[in-house]
Design a protein around this motif. Structure first.
Motif, PDB file in Angstrom:
ATOM      1  N   GLU A 124       0.835  -1.200   0.000  1.00  0.00           N
ATOM      2  CA  GLU A 124       0.000   0.000   0.000  1.00  0.00           C
ATOM      3  C   GLU A 124       0.869   1.249   0.000  1.00  0.00           C
ATOM      4  OE1 GLU A 124      -3.983  -1.591   2.346  1.00  0.00           O
ATOM      5  OE2 GLU A 124      -2.389  -0.612   3.500  1.00  0.00           O
ATOM      6  N   THR A 125       0.316   2.331  -0.523  1.00  0.00           N
ATOM      7  CA  THR A 125       1.006   3.618  -0.553  1.00  0.00           C
ATOM      8  C   THR A 125       0.250   4.635   0.301  1.00  0.00           C
ATOM      9  OG1 THR A 125      -0.210   4.519  -2.447  1.00  0.00           O
ATOM     10  CG2 THR A 125       1.696   3.103  -2.924  1.00  0.00           C
ATOM     11  N   TYR A 126       0.888   5.783   0.519  1.00  0.00           N
ATOM     12  CA  TYR A 126       0.229   6.837   1.287  1.00  0.00           C
ATOM     13  C   TYR A 126      -1.094   7.234   0.648  1.00  0.00           C
ATOM     14  CZ  TYR A 126      -0.658  11.159   3.783  1.00  0.00           C
ATOM     15  OH  TYR A 126      -1.259  12.131   4.549  1.00  0.00           O
ATOM     16  N   ASP A 127      -1.124   7.324  -0.665  1.00  0.00           N
ATOM     17  CA  ASP A 127      -2.340   7.762  -1.344  1.00  0.00           C
ATOM     18  C   ASP A 127      -3.474   6.746  -1.231  1.00  0.00           C
ATOM     19  OD1 ASP A 127      -1.282  10.193  -2.139  1.00  0.00           O
ATOM     20  OD2 ASP A 127      -0.433   9.365  -3.974  1.00  0.00           O
ATOM     21  N   ASP A 128      -3.155   5.490  -0.904  1.00  0.00           N
ATOM     22  CA  ASP A 128      -4.205   4.499  -0.672  1.00  0.00           C
ATOM     23  C   ASP A 128      -4.972   4.794   0.612  1.00  0.00           C
ATOM     24  OD1 ASP A 128      -3.568   2.973  -2.950  1.00  0.00           O
ATOM     25  OD2 ASP A 128      -2.017   1.878  -1.847  1.00  0.00           O
ATOM     26  N   HIS A 129      -4.287   5.298   1.609  1.00  0.00           N
ATOM     27  CA  HIS A 129      -4.897   5.589   2.917  1.00  0.00           C
ATOM     28  C   HIS A 129      -4.312   6.874   3.483  1.00  0.00           C
ATOM     29  CE1 HIS A 129      -6.789   1.616   3.066  1.00  0.00           C
ATOM     30  NE2 HIS A 129      -5.641   1.130   2.627  1.00  0.00           N
ATOM     31  N   PRO A 130      -4.601   8.023   2.902  1.00  0.00           N
ATOM     32  CA  PRO A 130      -4.027   9.281   3.402  1.00  0.00           C
ATOM     33  C   PRO A 130      -4.512   9.598   4.812  1.00  0.00           C
ATOM     34  CG  PRO A 130      -5.758   9.708   1.794  1.00  0.00           C
ATOM     35  CD  PRO A 130      -5.514   8.229   1.766  1.00  0.00           C
ATOM     36  N   VAL A 131      -3.706  10.342   5.537  1.00  0.00           N
ATOM     37  CA  VAL A 131      -4.085  10.746   6.893  1.00  0.00           C
ATOM     38  C   VAL A 131      -5.247  11.726   6.807  1.00  0.00           C
ATOM     39  CG1 VAL A 131      -3.302  11.864   9.005  1.00  0.00           C
ATOM     40  CG2 VAL A 131      -1.732  10.414   7.700  1.00  0.00           C
ATOM     41  N   PRO A 132      -6.352  11.478   7.542  1.00  0.00           N
ATOM     42  CA  PRO A 132      -7.523  12.371   7.467  1.00  0.00           C
ATOM     43  C   PRO A 132      -7.199  13.788   7.932  1.00  0.00           C
ATOM     44  CG  PRO A 132      -8.075  10.303   8.577  1.00  0.00           C
ATOM     45  CD  PRO A 132      -6.584  10.328   8.438  1.00  0.00           C
ATOM     46  N   PRO A 133      -7.893  14.777   7.403  1.00  0.00           N
ATOM     47  CA  PRO A 133      -7.619  16.168   7.795  1.00  0.00           C
ATOM     48  C   PRO A 133      -7.744  16.408   9.292  1.00  0.00           C
ATOM     49  CG  PRO A 133      -8.961  16.113   5.810  1.00  0.00           C
ATOM     50  CD  PRO A 133      -8.875  14.702   6.296  1.00  0.00           C
ATOM     51  N   ASP A 134      -8.731  15.787   9.966  1.00  0.00           N
ATOM     52  CA  ASP A 134      -8.864  16.056  11.399  1.00  0.00           C
ATOM     53  C   ASP A 134      -7.740  15.417  12.202  1.00  0.00           C
ATOM     54  OD1 ASP A 134      -9.823  13.477  10.953  1.00  0.00           O
ATOM     55  OD2 ASP A 134     -11.504  13.652  12.345  1.00  0.00           O
ATOM     56  N   THR A 135      -7.148  14.348  11.691  1.00  0.00           N
ATOM     57  CA  THR A 135      -5.974  13.762  12.350  1.00  0.00           C
ATOM     58  C   THR A 135      -4.770  14.678  12.193  1.00  0.00           C
ATOM     59  OG1 THR A 135      -6.786  11.510  11.996  1.00  0.00           O
ATOM     60  CG2 THR A 135      -4.435  11.765  12.451  1.00  0.00           C
ATOM     61  N   LEU A 136      -4.609  15.259  11.013  1.00  0.00           N
ATOM     62  CA  LEU A 136      -3.527  16.228  10.810  1.00  0.00           C
ATOM     63  C   LEU A 136      -3.695  17.425  11.725  1.00  0.00           C
ATOM     64  CD1 LEU A 136      -3.282  16.110   6.907  1.00  0.00           C
ATOM     65  CD2 LEU A 136      -1.622  15.190   8.544  1.00  0.00           C
ATOM     66  N   THR A 137      -4.927  17.878  11.914  1.00  0.00           N
ATOM     67  CA  THR A 137      -5.187  18.986  12.827  1.00  0.00           C
ATOM     68  C   THR A 137      -4.834  18.607  14.251  1.00  0.00           C
ATOM     69  OG1 THR A 137      -6.958  19.857  11.422  1.00  0.00           O
ATOM     70  CG2 THR A 137      -6.973  20.523  13.732  1.00  0.00           C
ATOM     71  N   ALA A 138      -5.190  17.378  14.649  1.00  0.00           N
ATOM     72  CA  ALA A 138      -4.864  16.916  15.999  1.00  0.00           C
ATOM     73  C   ALA A 138      -3.359  16.841  16.211  1.00  0.00           C
ATOM     74  CB  ALA A 138      -5.505  15.552  16.247  1.00  0.00           C
ATOM     75  N   ILE A 139      -2.626  16.400  15.197  1.00  0.00           N
ATOM     76  CA  ILE A 139      -1.161  16.352  15.296  1.00  0.00           C
ATOM     77  C   ILE A 139      -0.597  17.763  15.437  1.00  0.00           C
ATOM     78  CG2 ILE A 139       0.945  15.814  14.012  1.00  0.00           C
ATOM     79  CD1 ILE A 139      -0.618  13.417  12.814  1.00  0.00           C
ATOM     80  N   ALA A 140      -1.096  18.697  14.641  1.00  0.00           N
ATOM     81  CA  ALA A 140      -0.627  20.082  14.738  1.00  0.00           C
ATOM     82  C   ALA A 140      -0.946  20.665  16.107  1.00  0.00           C
ATOM     83  CB  ALA A 140      -1.255  20.921  13.634  1.00  0.00           C
ATOM     84  N   ASP A 141      -2.128  20.377  16.645  1.00  0.00           N
ATOM     85  CA  ASP A 141      -2.491  20.871  17.977  1.00  0.00           C
ATOM     86  C   ASP A 141      -1.554  20.304  19.039  1.00  0.00           C
ATOM     87  OD1 ASP A 141      -4.568  22.287  16.840  1.00  0.00           O
ATOM     88  OD2 ASP A 141      -6.121  20.843  17.418  1.00  0.00           O
TER      89      ASP A 141
END
Length: 283
Positions: A163-180
């Motif tokens: 699998e590649t990143y584009d098969d299962h990209p990180v959801p936007p709300d998870t990226l927001t949680a990481i940034a927080d």
């Protein structure tokens, strides 16, 4: 007061999707510098280029021309054609011919305008849960930052083989949680000698955090024969040796939560000191 300076690296290369989305997620938190390998460096752990010169190269936003900036007597870096489209123009982008740890060392001493306030490594294309941390170039970079007393976090995405990143990209709300979370680390720091190993499950939404311990596991069947005599490809099957535990990183991933394992760079087995003293040394 200057904006926080955030250094980002990885072991998948400067043009990988994971590092691009991580940079985009934390760009609002400060001034972002990317110093990442010029190609894949998976599995190099804490390796350094102790016998080979290392060079770096700088992308210039103004002209989309790749300008070389090599160290004395260093090898030339590969020169791609254009600035990767996945980055904001505000990000400072460098590639390096060395390992992820080389990138951190070189960035701090030769590239960055000042000491970074936070080091991020990832998002790795594949998890670094359980014992995989010992092989991971992603976590090697985070541990290097930690050894320099800089708050450091490794971030990885669980992917199945093929699998590649584009098969299962990180959801936007998870990226927001990481940034927080990064924003809180910038404000509060981390305990001395501790960095964080974050692993993200495959999901279409943020399932929450689970602060937990590393799973006890093993890799087996690690060598696949080729058509050439005595020649093998490294592969392997991971076995979770405590599949019913609920307080491990793989348990968190199975439950759809992002795992956070605090990692200590002090590898001393403190709890074993007295046993070794009395049973083996006799003191």
């Amino acid at each position: 007061m200057p904006l926080p300076l955030i250094l980002i690296t990885n072991d998948d290369g400067y043009d990988a999707r994971g590092i691009q989305v991580l940079a985009g997620a934390v760009n609002r938190l400060g001034e972002v510098y990317i110093v990442a390998p010029d190609g894949g460096r998976s599995g190099v752990a804490c390796a350094i280029s102790s016998t080979t010169p290392v060079s770096f190269a700088n992308y210039r936003h103004q002209s989309d021309i790749f300008h070389e900036a090599t160290m004395p007597d260093a090898f030339e870096a590969t020169m791609p054609d254009a600035f990767p489209s996945g980055y904001s123009p505000s990000i400072h982008l460098y590639s390096c011919t060395g390992t992820p740890v080389d990138c951190v060392k070189l960035a701090i001493e030769r590239i960055l305008p000042r000491r970074p306030d936070l080091i991020l490594s990832g998002i790795n294309h594949g998890d670094n849960a359980s014992i995989s941390i010992h092989y991971s170039g992603t976590m090697g970079a985070a541990m290097e930052g930690c050894m320099k007393d800089i708050p450091s976090i490794g971030v990885s995405l669980y992917l199945r083989r093929g699998e590649t990143y584009d098969d299962h990209p990180v959801p936007p709300d998870t990226l927001t949680a990481i940034a927080d979370l990064c924003e809180r680390v910038l404000a509060q720091g981390l305990p001395q000698g501790v960095c964080l190993n974050i692993n993200i499950p495959q999901s279409d939404h943020f399932g929450g955090w689970q602060v937990c311990r590393q799973t006890r596991g093993q890799w087996t069947a690690e060598w696949l024969p080729t058509d050439s005599p005595n020649t093998f490809h490294l592969t392997g099957t991971f076995t979770d040796l405590e599949p019913h535990a609920t307080d491990t990183d793989f348990a968190a991933l199975r439950a759809g939560r992002c795992s956070i394992v605090p990692i200590h760079v002090d590898m001393t087995a403190h709890q074993a000191i007295e046993t070794i003293k009395h049973n083996l040394v006799g003191t």
